[in-house]
Motif scaffolding. Structure first.
Motif, PDB file in Angstrom:
ATOM      1  N   ALA A   8     -12.516   9.333  11.119  1.00 35.47           N
ATOM      2  CA  ALA A   8     -11.107   8.964  11.016  1.00 35.47           C
ATOM      3  C   ALA A   8     -10.292   9.176  12.298  1.00 35.47           C
ATOM      4  O   ALA A   8      -9.489   8.317  12.645  1.00 35.47           O
ATOM      5  CB  ALA A   8     -10.467   9.698   9.839  1.00 35.47           C
ATOM      6  N   PRO A   9     -10.480  10.293  13.018  1.00 43.14           N
ATOM      7  CA  PRO A   9      -9.651  10.479  14.224  1.00 43.14           C
ATOM      8  C   PRO A   9      -9.790   9.335  15.226  1.00 43.14           C
ATOM      9  O   PRO A   9      -8.872   9.071  16.005  1.00 43.14           O
ATOM     10  CB  PRO A   9     -10.190  11.781  14.830  1.00 43.14           C
ATOM     11  N   PHE A  10     -10.931   8.632  15.187  1.00 44.14           N
ATOM     12  CA  PHE A  10     -11.145   7.473  16.048  1.00 44.14           C
ATOM     13  C   PHE A  10     -10.015   6.456  15.942  1.00 44.14           C
ATOM     14  O   PHE A  10      -9.722   5.737  16.880  1.00 44.14           O
ATOM     15  CB  PHE A  10     -12.425   6.744  15.644  1.00 44.14           C
ATOM     16  N   PHE A  11      -9.422   6.373  14.754  1.00 45.17           N
ATOM     17  CA  PHE A  11      -8.463   5.296  14.529  1.00 45.17           C
ATOM     18  C   PHE A  11      -7.104   5.592  15.139  1.00 45.17           C
ATOM     19  O   PHE A  11      -6.302   4.686  15.299  1.00 45.17           O
ATOM     20  CB  PHE A  11      -8.349   4.993  13.030  1.00 45.17           C
ATOM     21  N   THR A  12      -6.825   6.872  15.435  1.00 46.42           N
ATOM     22  CA  THR A  12      -5.660   7.145  16.267  1.00 46.42           C
ATOM     23  C   THR A  12      -6.169   6.987  17.689  1.00 46.42           C
ATOM     24  O   THR A  12      -7.145   7.598  18.038  1.00 46.42           O
ATOM     25  CB  THR A  12      -5.173   8.596  16.086  1.00 46.42           C
ATOM     26  N   SER A  13      -5.521   6.169  18.462  1.00 50.72           N
ATOM     27  CA  SER A  13      -5.982   5.879  19.816  1.00 50.72           C
ATOM     28  C   SER A  13      -6.462   7.138  20.544  1.00 50.72           C
ATOM     29  O   SER A  13      -5.797   8.168  20.519  1.00 50.72           O
ATOM     30  CB  SER A  13      -4.822   5.252  20.587  1.00 50.72           C
ATOM     31  N   PHE A  14      -7.645   7.057  21.187  1.00 49.83           N
ATOM     32  CA  PHE A  14      -8.178   8.250  21.834  1.00 49.83           C
ATOM     33  C   PHE A  14      -7.301   8.692  23.004  1.00 49.83           C
ATOM     34  O   PHE A  14      -7.216   9.878  23.313  1.00 49.83           O
ATOM     35  CB  PHE A  14      -9.636   8.041  22.264  1.00 49.83           C
ATOM     36  N   LEU A  15      -6.570   7.750  23.601  1.00 45.68           N
ATOM     37  CA  LEU A  15      -5.638   8.132  24.670  1.00 45.68           C
ATOM     38  C   LEU A  15      -4.513   8.999  24.113  1.00 45.68           C
ATOM     39  O   LEU A  15      -4.141  10.007  24.708  1.00 45.68           O
ATOM     40  CB  LEU A  15      -5.043   6.876  25.312  1.00 45.68           C
ATOM     41  N   LEU A  16      -3.981   8.600  22.938  1.00 48.79           N
ATOM     42  CA  LEU A  16      -2.915   9.391  22.322  1.00 48.79           C
ATOM     43  C   LEU A  16      -3.408  10.796  21.985  1.00 48.79           C
ATOM     44  O   LEU A  16      -2.701  11.779  22.182  1.00 48.79           O
ATOM     45  CB  LEU A  16      -2.405   8.708  21.049  1.00 48.79           C
ATOM     46  N   ARG A  17      -4.661  10.884  21.510  1.00 45.22           N
ATOM     47  CA  ARG A  17      -5.182  12.194  21.142  1.00 45.22           C
ATOM     48  C   ARG A  17      -5.412  13.067  22.373  1.00 45.22           C
ATOM     49  O   ARG A  17      -5.163  14.270  22.354  1.00 45.22           O
ATOM     50  CB  ARG A  17      -6.474  12.046  20.338  1.00 45.22           C
ATOM     51  N   TYR A  67     -13.533   8.845  32.970  1.00 44.46           N
ATOM     52  CA  TYR A  67     -12.574   9.363  33.944  1.00 44.46           C
ATOM     53  C   TYR A  67     -11.206   9.625  33.316  1.00 44.46           C
ATOM     54  O   TYR A  67     -10.308  10.142  33.974  1.00 44.46           O
ATOM     55  CB  TYR A  67     -12.441   8.434  35.148  1.00 44.46           C
ATOM     56  N   ILE A  68     -11.054   9.275  32.044  1.00 45.31           N
ATOM     57  CA  ILE A  68      -9.762   9.445  31.382  1.00 45.31           C
ATOM     58  C   ILE A  68      -9.433  10.924  31.177  1.00 45.31           C
ATOM     59  O   ILE A  68      -8.315  11.369  31.450  1.00 45.31           O
ATOM     60  CB  ILE A  68      -9.773   8.733  30.012  1.00 45.31           C
ATOM     61  N   ASN A  69     -10.426  11.702  30.697  1.00 47.48           N
ATOM     62  CA  ASN A  69     -10.174  13.120  30.458  1.00 47.48           C
ATOM     63  C   ASN A  69      -9.825  13.843  31.751  1.00 47.48           C
ATOM     64  O   ASN A  69      -8.918  14.672  31.785  1.00 47.48           O
ATOM     65  CB  ASN A  69     -11.386  13.770  29.788  1.00 47.48           C
ATOM     66  N   ALA A  70     -10.578  13.496  32.833  1.00 46.57           N
ATOM     67  CA  ALA A  70     -10.289  14.128  34.123  1.00 46.57           C
ATOM     68  C   ALA A  70      -8.915  13.711  34.621  1.00 46.57           C
ATOM     69  O   ALA A  70      -8.182  14.503  35.210  1.00 46.57           O
ATOM     70  CB  ALA A  70     -11.364  13.766  35.138  1.00 46.57           C
ATOM     71  N   ALA A  71      -8.532  12.453  34.370  1.00 47.13           N
ATOM     72  CA  ALA A  71      -7.236  11.967  34.860  1.00 47.13           C
ATOM     73  C   ALA A  71      -6.086  12.603  34.089  1.00 47.13           C
ATOM     74  O   ALA A  71      -5.058  12.935  34.681  1.00 47.13           O
ATOM     75  CB  ALA A  71      -7.176  10.448  34.748  1.00 47.13           C
ATOM     76  N   ILE A  72      -6.258  12.785  32.772  1.00 48.98           N
ATOM     77  CA  ILE A  72      -5.141  13.286  31.965  1.00 48.98           C
ATOM     78  C   ILE A  72      -5.129  14.818  31.918  1.00 48.98           C
ATOM     79  O   ILE A  72      -4.091  15.446  32.064  1.00 48.98           O
ATOM     80  CB  ILE A  72      -5.208  12.709  30.531  1.00 48.98           C
ATOM     81  N   LEU A  73      -6.313  15.426  31.722  1.00 52.54           N
ATOM     82  CA  LEU A  73      -6.348  16.883  31.502  1.00 52.54           C
ATOM     83  C   LEU A  73      -6.679  17.679  32.758  1.00 52.54           C
ATOM     84  O   LEU A  73      -6.532  18.900  32.769  1.00 52.54           O
ATOM     85  CB  LEU A  73      -7.381  17.210  30.409  1.00 52.54           C
ATOM     86  N   THR A 125      -0.303   3.663  30.927  1.00 50.55           N
ATOM     87  CA  THR A 125       0.725   3.444  31.942  1.00 50.55           C
ATOM     88  C   THR A 125       1.970   4.274  31.622  1.00 50.55           C
ATOM     89  O   THR A 125       2.588   4.850  32.515  1.00 50.55           O
ATOM     90  CB  THR A 125       1.124   1.960  31.995  1.00 50.55           C
ATOM     91  N   ALA A 126       2.316   4.335  30.322  1.00 50.92           N
ATOM     92  CA  ALA A 126       3.520   5.063  29.933  1.00 50.92           C
ATOM     93  C   ALA A 126       3.355   6.561  30.141  1.00 50.92           C
ATOM     94  O   ALA A 126       4.342   7.274  30.335  1.00 50.92           O
ATOM     95  CB  ALA A 126       3.860   4.773  28.465  1.00 50.92           C
ATOM     96  N   ALA A 127       2.090   7.048  30.098  1.00 50.79           N
ATOM     97  CA  ALA A 127       1.859   8.493  30.179  1.00 50.79           C
ATOM     98  C   ALA A 127       2.480   9.098  31.429  1.00 50.79           C
ATOM     99  O   ALA A 127       2.925  10.248  31.411  1.00 50.79           O
ATOM    100  CB  ALA A 127       0.362   8.786  30.136  1.00 50.79           C
ATOM    101  N   ALA A 128       2.523   8.325  32.510  1.00 50.77           N
ATOM    102  CA  ALA A 128       3.055   8.857  33.764  1.00 50.77           C
ATOM    103  C   ALA A 128       4.535   9.194  33.639  1.00 50.77           C
ATOM    104  O   ALA A 128       4.998  10.189  34.194  1.00 50.77           O
ATOM    105  CB  ALA A 128       2.816   7.848  34.887  1.00 50.77           C
TER     106      ALA A 128
END
Lengths: 295, 265
Positions: A121-130, A236-242, B226-229
């Motif tokens: 289920a958590p998959f359905f909330t965008s992984f970027l949002l999570r 590279y998303i996790n490294a970029a965000i976290l 894009t909005a995250a920034a």
């Protein structure tokens, strides 16, 4: 969910059809993969030995294999970091997912299907949002850091985000369902009578687990670790965000080479190296683990 | 105290599973809770409860255009990938033929290739051919990475069928087509539905491959990134939470329907 259950199931009742029917069924999909998967990989290989022809974004083929050496030397730090982070994240995910899968397979009774849905289920909330939610939960304004500082577990200067800790736990979190489902599928197939038999032969709970359950669940362990390790190594998303700039992974370098620096040959050489490294690792791993049949 | 330790050792695995699920759902709850935040431009700090974001999910600029693109790409890719993948799954699950292991390898490879390599290689090809990244290249890319997942899912369903059911149909004088139409296809249908749902969720949530091949077209994940920034509007949390509940409803309804059918049989 059903996908992984049959990962190593032998298909039986195959028809020995001499007609062209199976090839007609295969043709559209396989042609599609040849044109939009194999051919692009070849294009990538060609790009990786090109050199700039003066104008930005224009390249000519000069078979410069030194591109690989340059690319590797420039980013060997991020390269090794990708594999170290992915390995730790995979081990972490296995440690979290195995008991989870075990509980669903053997202890959940009639809640089994509900719990399985909850895993995906958590998959359905965008992984970027999570992932961004994790950043806020662990961040300066979030609850975790206040509690840890209040209890003097960490010093007031220590942060949780922008660390390798945040990146690795982010990777482990994001790919957890990929680990849990194959584990569940192989555990669920175990005949409970084999576990009873082990008990009848005076094995205690731990011995039964080590000698019976664990070996029988190995196909799930192999599939799960692969499904976690491969995307984690290229992420590279996790490294970029976290993470902070000192937690950059190979994916971040490739992304920047493509979109910020516009240096396609180096980016292509790095992508090709990443793919080759992963394929070699996967092949060795599958050989060692002794499960040839994955698809 | 002794009672507690005994209870813990007996239920250790259940406690552990509960903690595991909590870990899995903390960010989902967080996203849901902050969809009710009375925030300004950025949604970082709790500023009080409001329903305004749910009343006006398109309130943030461009967010619903991005959502529309994601839905369009997801639907088209799902249909194409499900058809192509199901055909391959039937060939692999039902027939012996030369070139089987090569086919299996070709299906496995896209799943064993990191997304960034898939995205980069497709972009390189499109640029070489002089094709501008955009909506169509994105759909092409999504179909490509969904096919393998469809094949694996549907093939598993076909492998789990009892071959005696088809034999029984043939014994009752159904020809091959009738057997397929009246027996095999209905039995495989839940697998096809699961594969389609999986494809849609993979496509809808994809960021890396999309980012490489979509050019100026914005999808929902691209919008969020894009909005995250500069701070994500709370409307993104509304859309993320809605997708979560819609998917749960689809799964539950599907489960109820298939249970009903089982009872009938």
């Amino acid at each position: 969910m059903a996908s992984i259950r049959g990962v190593s199931a032998k298909s039986f009742g195959l028809k020995d059809n001499k007609s062209a029917l199976p090839y007609l069924l295969l043709a559209p999909g396989l042609v599609y993969l040849a044109v939009f998967f194999i051919y692009p990989i070849i294009s990538l290989g060609q790009m990786s030995t090109k050199t700039s022809s003066g104008e930005i974004g224009q390249y000519k083929q000069s078979f410069r294999f030194a591109n690989y050496v340059d690319a590797f030397l420039e980013s060997k730090e991020q390269f090794s970091r990708s594999f170290i982070y992915a390995t730790i994240a995979t081990v972490l995910a296995l440690a979290i997912a195995y008991p989870l899968a075990y509980a669903i397979a053997f202890k959940s009774g009639r809640w089994k299907n509900v719990l399985l849905v909850l895993i995906v289920a958590p998959f359905f909330t965008s992984f970027l949002l999570r992932t961004i939610a994790w950043k806020q939960i662990l961040g300066e304004e979030g609850p975790v850091i206040k509690v840890l500082r209040g209890l003097h577990i960490i010093s007031p200067q220590t942060t949780l985000t922008a660390t390798s800790f945040a990146v690795v736990t982010g990777l482990a979190y994001n790919f957890l369902p990929f680990m849990t489902l194959p584990l569940y599928a192989s555990l669920e197939r175990i005949d409970p009578r084999t576990l009873e038999a082990s008990g009848d032969l005076y094995a205690n709970g731990f011995t039964t687990f080590r000698k019976v359950t664990l070996p029988l669940s190995m196909p799930g362990v192999v599939a799960g670790t692969l499904l976690t390790f491969i995307p984690a190594a290229g992420d590279y998303i996790n490294a970029a965000i976290l993470g902070s700039p000192s937690n950059k992974m190979l994916g971040n370098v490739i992304d920047a080479r493509f979109f910020k620096i516009v240096d396609y040959p180096t980016a292509a050489a790095l992508s090709f190296t990443l793919m080759a490294a992963i394929l070699i690792l996967v092949t060795v791993y599958i050989r060692k683990a002794g499960t040839e049949e994955l698809v | 105290m002794k009672k507690l330790t005994r209870w813990l050792s007996k239920n250790l695995i259940k406690v552990y599973a509960f903690l595991g699920f909590t870990y899995l759902f903390i960010p989902v709850f967080y996203t849901f809770a902050f969809s009710f935040n009375n925030s300004g431009r950025s949604n970082l700090v709790w500023k009080g409860f409001t329903l305004k974001n749910w009343k006006n999910p398109c309130g943030a600029p461009d967010i619903c255009m991005a959502l529309g693109n994601s839905l369009k790409i997801g639907l088209i890719s799902t249909i194409l990938a499900t058809v192509l993948g199901t055909l391959i799954a039937f060939a692999l699950g039902r027939y012996k033929f030369a070139g089987r292991s090569t086919t299996n390898l070709l299906i496995f490879l896209p799943m064993a290739t990191p997304e960034i390599v898939l995205g980069a290689s497709l972009l390189t090809m499109f640029l070489n051919l002089g094709i501008t990244p955009g909506l169509v290249p994105t759909i092409i890319a999504h179909v490509m990475f969904c096919i393998s997942f469809v094949v694996v899912t549907v093939k598993a369903r076909i492998a789990s069928l009892d071959p005696r059911l088809e034999q029984a149909a043939m014994d009752l004088y159904a020809n091959e087509w009738q057997t397929f139409r009246r027996v095999t296809l209905p039995l495989v249908a839940p697998g096809i539905a699961a594969a389609a749902l999986l494809s849609f969720s993979l496509s809808f949530d994809d960021f890396i491959i999309t980012n490489f091949n979509s050019g100026t077209v914005t999808t929902f994940p691209k919008f969020v990134y894009t909005a995250a920034a500069r701070g994500i509007p709370a409307q993104a949390n509304v859309i993320g939470s809605s997708m979560f509940f819609i998917a749960l409803i689809v799964v539950v309804v599907g489960q109820v329907l298939s249970n009903k059918r089982k009872v009938k049989i």
